[in-house]
Design a protein around this motif. Structure first.
Motif, short mmCIF file in Angstrom:
data_model
loop_
_atom_site.label_atom_id
_atom_site.label_comp_id
_atom_site.label_asym_id
_atom_site.label_seq_id
_atom_site.Cartn_x
_atom_site.Cartn_y
_atom_site.Cartn_z
N SER A 55 0.84 -1.21 0.00
CA SER A 55 0.00 0.00 0.00
C SER A 55 0.87 1.25 0.00
O SER A 55 0.54 2.25 -0.65
N PHE A 56 1.99 1.21 0.72
CA PHE A 56 2.91 2.35 0.72
C PHE A 56 3.50 2.56 -0.68
O PHE A 56 3.56 3.69 -1.17
N GLU A 109 2.17 1.72 -3.57
CA GLU A 109 1.12 2.21 -4.47
C GLU A 109 0.81 3.68 -4.22
O GLU A 109 0.59 4.45 -5.16
N SER A 110 0.78 4.09 -2.95
CA SER A 110 0.49 5.49 -2.64
C SER A 110 1.61 6.40 -3.14
O SER A 110 1.35 7.50 -3.64
N CYS A 111 2.88 5.93 -3.03
CA CYS A 111 4.00 6.73 -3.54
C CYS A 111 3.94 6.86 -5.05
O CYS A 111 4.18 7.93 -5.61
N GLN A 112 3.63 5.76 -5.72
CA GLN A 112 3.53 5.79 -7.18
C GLN A 112 2.43 6.74 -7.62
O GLN A 112 2.61 7.51 -8.57
N LEU A 113 1.30 6.68 -6.94
CA LEU A 113 0.18 7.56 -7.27
C LEU A 113 0.56 9.02 -7.05
O LEU A 113 0.27 9.89 -7.87
N SER A 114 1.22 9.29 -5.93
CA SER A 114 1.64 10.66 -5.63
C SER A 114 2.61 11.19 -6.69
O SER A 114 2.49 12.33 -7.14
N ARG A 135 0.76 11.98 -9.91
CA ARG A 135 0.01 13.24 -9.79
C ARG A 135 0.93 14.44 -9.93
O ARG A 135 0.58 15.44 -10.56
#
Length: 462
Positions: A291-292, A294-299, A302
């Motif tokens: 989850s960490f 994926e959140s970094c990749q999404l950030s 963006r």
């Protein structure tokens, strides 16, 4: 060597360990100064300095697009750049290239490895093996180095022929410390002397040095710099992975560093899972950090989109003086999954131009040096259209430009859910008419020839 820190604990990860994530982790745990891995002058002189707005880093990128050296604002006043060189002019050129991004520059004159000595670097700079066979001669050599104006001298307490398994000569380091006036940094105590934070001061004391450089002990567990005591191994590994993900560290280096931390447990269940990983995502899955990741990749994605919208790129045509206020622009990306499989926006635009008896669309594409992304401008009926977003390939950029034109003109573009158009019906009939037995090699070749003979052919549709 240009180094002006005294009475400091210094971390100097060697080999492939001194990348940005490991250095930041060491700073977290209390290291005062951090070293990068040794980088060769010739390789650095081929690099281009790039400010990475997505990662908030400064990247030195080789012609192969590989990041050779990466740093950030947090370590700017605390990172030492270690250089492998055999040429004073090249060394000076590299120093001028990086001087504003690092705190100090270290010339490696001690590495006995063949890759350094063959190139006249490392221990080869000591001019002859005899120089380090006796303490007296070592002291004389260091006095010569001191007269060049260096700010500090780091001494690895082993002879050229000795390796990690040999005892460190604390008396040699002490003799040098007492012979010169510049600060002396003691190095080489990881294997037998340094096990916890208190051992660092003990090593400094016995060598009479100004400070201590820690390499392997810090690589095995960077939390050795914590005055309160080292942290559990898996906690340190997870903290390291966080930095590796945040700064896009190459997974092979991340895996290498983690294996060094787990060194005596490589045959454990965790060690075997780590050994089998083939990507950063795999590593995160082993440590339950998906989850960490994926959140970094999404950030990061963006940030890329935001930067693509905000970066002012006034030059998008051949004419440097041509203003782009006549170009219709909107933030558009071509996502293949959102469009019907038979057609693309470029095909719709070409079909419409033929129907209206206009010249076929003309695409002009530029590549941005920052990240090698593309943006395309399409000219239709003497008007220009383009997306404000940049794409990772020329073909995607052209499709995005076509979408902008089609939407501006109020025309269908082939998205899933659109009302079926004449072009789609034509394509369906063509596919039915050209249906062949795909096990028949001659039939397959016929299809290939028809596709490539079609001026409307776009291999992104395959």
């Amino acid at each position: 060597m240009v180094l002006s820190f005294c009475d400091k604990v210094i971390l100097a990860p060697m080999v492939r360990v001194g990348t940005l994530p490991m250095r930041l982790l060491a700073l977290d745990y209390g290291a005062d100064i951090v070293y990068c891995e040794e980088l060769v002058d010739i390789k650095m002189l081929q690099c281009k300095r790039i400010v990475n707005d997505v990662l908030q880093t400064v990247d030195y990128i080789a012609p192969t697009e590989r990041v050779i050296f990466q740093t950030c604002e947090r370590e700017k006043d605390r990172v030492v750049f270690q250089m492998g060189t055999a040429d004073p002019e090249r060394a000076l050129a590299v120093a001028k290239l990086i001087e504003n991004d690092v705190a100090a520059i270290d010339i490696n004159m001690g590495c006995p490895k063949e890759y350094s000595t063959k190139g006249g670097m490392g221990a080869a700079l000591l001019s002859s093996p005899e120089k380090i066979e006796k303490v007296e001669e070592t002291v004389n050599l260091v006095k010569i180095i001191e007269r060049t104006g260096v700010a500090a001298i780091a001494v690895h307490g082993r002879k050229k022929a000795e390796r990690q398994q040999h005892p460190v000569h604390c008396d040699f380091i002490k003799a040098v410390s007492e012979a010169v006036s510049v600060p002396v940094i003691a190095n080489g105590g990881s294997q037998e002397l340094i096990r916890e934070f208190q051992d660092i001061e003990a090593f400094r004391s016995v060598t009479a040095a100004s400070s201590v450089m820690v390499a392997r002990a810090a690589m095995w567990n960077p939390s050795i710099f914590r005055r309160e005591g080292s942290l559990p191994q898996e906690d340190v590994m997870r903290n390291y992975i966080r930095y590796a993900v945040m700064y896009n560290n190459h997974y092979t280096n991340t895996k290498y560093c983690l294996c060094q931390m787990i060194r005596d447990q490589l045959e454990s269940p965790l060690g075997r899972k780590l050994h089998a990983t083939q990507s950063t995502l795999d590593i995160c899955e082993v440590f339950e950090m998906t989850s960490f990741y994926e959140s970094c990749q999404l950030s990061q994605e963006r940030k890329k989109v935001s930067l693509n919208v905000s970066i002012q790129e006034t030059q998008i045509t051949d004419n440097d003086n041509e203003e782009n206020h006549d170009t219709v622009q909107m933030p558009v990306k071509f996502e293949r999954k959102d469009y019907l499989p038979q057609v693309t926006p470029k095909m719709f635009l070409l079909e419409w131009c033929r129907k209206e008896k206009f010249p076929q669309p003309v695409y002009y594409t530029v590549q941005r040096s920052l990240d090698k992304f593309f943006r395309s401008v399409v000219t239709v009926n003497e008007k220009k259209y383009c997306s404000t977003l940049w794409d990772k390939s020329k073909k995607l950029a052209e499709q995005a430009a076509a979408i902008v034109c089609l939407r501006t003109l109020g025309l269908p573009e082939g998205k899933v859910g659109e009302e079926e158009s004449d072009l789609i019906r034509k394509r369906k009939r063509g596919i039915q008419d050209e249906s062949v037995d795909m096990t028949d090699s001659q039939g397959v070749e016929q299809i290939k020839k028809r596709l490539h003979s079609n001026e409307n052919f776009d291999d992104s549709n395959i």
